[in-house]
Design an enzyme around this catalytic site. Structure first.
Site, short mmCIF file in Angstrom:
data_model
loop_
_atom_site.label_atom_id
_atom_site.label_comp_id
_atom_site.label_asym_id
_atom_site.label_seq_id
_atom_site.Cartn_x
_atom_site.Cartn_y
_atom_site.Cartn_z
N CYS A 61 -5.06 6.05 4.26
CA CYS A 61 -5.85 4.81 3.96
C CYS A 61 -5.26 4.09 5.02
CB CYS A 61 -4.98 4.31 2.71
SG CYS A 61 -5.36 5.24 1.21
N ALA A 62 -5.91 4.26 6.36
CA ALA A 62 -5.52 4.00 7.53
C ALA A 62 -5.66 2.47 7.70
CB ALA A 62 -6.18 4.57 8.81
N ASP B 296 -18.92 12.83 0.70
CA ASP B 296 -18.48 13.43 1.81
C ASP B 296 -18.03 14.83 1.67
OD1 ASP B 296 -17.67 13.68 4.46
OD2 ASP B 296 -16.12 11.98 4.47
N CYS C 110 3.16 -1.35 -0.41
CA CYS C 110 4.16 -2.61 -0.16
C CYS C 110 4.17 -3.55 -1.46
CB CYS C 110 3.44 -3.62 1.10
SG CYS C 110 1.74 -3.90 0.90
N ASP D 60 -10.35 5.93 6.32
CA ASP D 60 -10.41 4.60 5.39
C ASP D 60 -12.07 4.45 4.93
OD1 ASP D 60 -8.56 2.32 5.22
OD2 ASP D 60 -10.65 1.64 4.93
N GLY E 137 -5.24 0.62 11.07
CA GLY E 137 -4.49 1.62 12.09
C GLY E 137 -3.13 1.42 12.63
N GLY E 138 -2.43 0.53 11.84
CA GLY E 138 -1.02 0.08 12.37
C GLY E 138 -0.10 1.27 12.25
N LYS E 139 -0.22 1.90 11.34
CA LYS E 139 0.58 3.26 11.10
C LYS E 139 -0.05 4.54 11.73
CE LYS E 139 2.47 1.90 6.44
NZ LYS E 139 1.86 0.54 6.48
N ASP F 147 -0.79 5.48 2.39
CA ASP F 147 -0.51 3.98 2.32
C ASP F 147 -1.51 3.24 1.47
OD1 ASP F 147 0.81 1.60 2.82
OD2 ASP F 147 -0.01 1.11 4.72
#
Length: 451
Positions: free
Chosen positions: A244-245, A298, A367, A268, A248-250, A314
Site C-alpha cells: 500500500c505504497a 490483475d 497509523c 497501490d 512512496g514515503g516508506k 501499510d
C-alpha cells in the site's frame, strides 16, 4: 500582510475547508495557497497556524459558542479562538474593521456571542471529557480499550502541535551532513530519539524550499513511520513489496535500508499517488524500485505468489494516530468508516499474505490508535492462517531500537514516544517441514521349504 489581512485569509481558508467536509484540510489548504501565490511563506504559515488552532479546538470552541443564536460561522470561530488564546475584545474588533483586506465589522449578534469569552480558557472542567480532549463521543469506548486509565493523558498529548520530522537519505548523506546542510539554511534540527535516520524540527518550517530537500538529502517522514520501515528489516539481498505504497514515503526508506540494491515493487490502487512516488524516487536517487498499479482482474499477484522476502502492508486506516497533524480528521471519522476499514484491512492482509514466500515476513502497520485495527486484526488473521506466526523477539530487526525489539508488535504514541500514533506487527510465513517418503520395507524372506 497585515494582521487583519491574515485573519481574513484564515477565515476564507476555513470556509473552503468547511465546504469540502470529506476532503483532508491539508489538501484544501495546499490548493488554497496554490491559487494565491502572492501570499508569502511567512504569511502562509501564520494563516495556517490560525486555521489549525481552530481545527484543534473545534469541539471546545463550539462548546463556548453553544448558546449563540444562529450559525457558528468561520468568522465566529476564528474570533473566538483569538479571544480564548488571550487576545482582548477591543483588538478583535479592530481586526474586523472593514478596511482594506479586513473582514467586515462584527455584527451585534457576533459581538454579543464573543464578548463573554474574553479572559476565559479554551478548556474547561465543565466540558465533557470527549469535548475537552477533542474526540467524537462515539469513539470513547474504543479509546478506553486501547489506553485504559491513560486515556486522558494520551488524548491530551494529541492536542499538541506536532514536530516536523525528517529522514536522512543515507544514499546521499549521513545525519551529520544533513544537519550541516540544514544549518546553512538557518534550520536547526536535532537527531530523533528512536529512529537512527531521523531529524526533528519544531513546528512548521519551509523544508521543501531548502537545497537539502531539492537535492534529495532529506525526506519529510514522521519518526514513527521510519520505525515501521526499520521493523521490515529489508537488506540488499531481499525482494520486497510495499503493498500500500501511496506516495512512496516508506518505499524511499526501504530503498535506503537496502542500499539501492535488491528489488522493491511499490503497489497501490491510485495511479496519481504512484506517479507522485516515482517522482520522489528519482529525486532521492533510488533505482532499485518499480511501481505497479493494482487493478481489478490483475494477474500480477498470481504470477508473484510466494516470491517476496518482505511484504509491507501499510494498511488504510482511521488515521487516529495522526490527529495532532490532521485534527480535521476527528470530525470526518464515523462508526461506519471503522466498520468498513476493518473489513478492508482483513481483505488486504489475506491478499498480501499470498505474496510472502515461506520463511519470508509480512509487516502489518497502521497509523491508528484503535485495537480493532491493530492487535485484534492480527489475532483474527493468525486464526485464519496457521502458516503465519508472530516473529520471536530475538529475531526482530536490529535496525529497531532495543526497547521496540521486546516483542513482534509495538505501538507508538505522542505521549510516550513523541511520534505520531503507530502500530506495527512482524509476522513470518512458516516453512513447512519436508516430510521424506517412507522407505519401502524389505520383504521378509520366507523359509526355504527344502530345509
Amino acid at each position: 500582510m497585515t494582521p487583519a489581512a491574515r485573519l481574513s485569509a484564515a477565515i476564507d481558508l476555513l470556509c473552503a475547508i468547511q465546504s469540502a467536509p470529506r476532503r483532508p484540510a491539508d489538501a484544501t489548504a495546499n490548493a488554497f495557497f496554490r491559487d494565491r501565490r502572492y501570499i508569502g511563506g511567512g504569511d502562509r504559515r501564520a494563516v495556517s497556524a490560525m486555521v489549525w488552532d481552530v481545527l484543534r479546538g473545534w469541539r471546545r470552541l463550539h462548546w463556548h459558542l453553544r448558546e449563540t443564536h444562529g450559525e457558528i460561522s468561520p468568522r465566529l470561530l476564528c474570533a473566538a479562538s483569538a479571544l480564548l488564546s488571550g487576545m482582548n475584545m477591543d483588538v478583535v474588533r479592530q481586526l474586523f474593521s472593514g478596511e482594506r483586506y479586513a473582514q467586515s465589522p462584527l455584527t451585534s449578534r457576533e459581538d454579543i456571542a464573543l464578548k463573554d469569552l474574553e479572559g476565559k480558557q479554551l478548556s474547561s472542567r465543565q466540558q465533557t471529557l470527549a469535548v475537552r480532549l477533542e474526540y467524537p463521543d462515539w469513539i470513547e469506548k474504543t479509546l478506553k480499550e486501547t489506553f485504559g486509565p491513560r486515556l486522558e493523558d494520551e488524548m491530551a498529548a494529541m492536542l499538541g502541535t506536532p514536530t516536523l520530522d525528517l529522514r536522512v537519505n543515507l544514499l546521499k548523506a549521513d545525519r551529520d551532513k544533513a544537519l550541516d546542510a540544514l544549518r546553512r539554511e538557518s534550520l536547526k534540527a536535532v537527531p530523533t530519539k528512536l529512529s537512527p535516520w531521523g531529524l526533528r524540527l519544531d513546528g512548521r518550517q519551509p523544508v521543501t524550499a531548502t537545497q537539502a530537500f531539492r537535492d534529495g538529502l532529506i525526506e519529510i517522514q514522521d519518526e514513527g513511520s521510519q520505525l515501521v520501515v526499520a521493523a521490515v528489516g529489508a537488506t540488499p539481498q531481499h525482494k520486497v513489496v510495499d503493498y500500500c505504497a501511496g506516495a512512496g514515503g516508506k518505499t524511499l526508506a526501504l530503498a535506503m535500508t537496502m542500499n539501492n540494491r535488491g528489488r522493491i515493487t511499490a503497489c497501490d490502487v491510485h495511479d496519481k499517488r504512484l506517479a507522485g512516488a516515482e517522482k520522489r524516487l528519482r529525486r532521492a536517487g533510488v533505482h532499485n524500485a518499480e511501481a505497479h498499479l493494482l487493478v481489478t482482474g490483475d494477474k500480477w499477484a498470481k504470477r508473484h505468489s510466494a516470491s517476496f522476502d518482505r511484504v509491507l502492508v501499510d494498511a488504510p486506516c482511521s488515521g487516529t494516530g495522526t490527529w495532532r497533524r490532521n485534527p480535521d480528521a476527528r470530525m470526518r471519522l464515523t462508526p461506519q468508516d471503522i466498520e468498513e476499514l476493518v473489513v478492508k484491512q482483513s481483505e488486504i492482509l489475506d491478499r498480501a499474505a499470498s505474496l510472502v514466500k515461506p520463511g519470508g515476513r509480512m509487516i502489518y502497520a497502521t497509523c491508528s490508535l484503535l485495537a480493532c485495527e491493530n492487535g485484534q486484526q492480527i489475532d483474527a488473521f493468525l486464526k485464519r492462517r496457521a502458516d503465519f506466526r508472530r516473529v520471536p523477539k530475538e529475531e526482530m530487526s536490529d535496525l529497531l531500537p532495543a526497547e521496540l525489539r521486546e516483542k513482534a508488535q509495538f505501538s507508538l504514541t505522542p505521549l510516550r514516544d513523541e511520534t505520531d500514533g503507530f502500530f506495527a506487527c512482524v509476522m513470518e510465513r512458516i516453512v513447512e517441514p519436508k516430510v521424506e517418503a517412507p522407505k519401502a520395507e524389505e520383504p521378509i524372506a520366507e523359509a526355504d521349504p527344502a530345509t
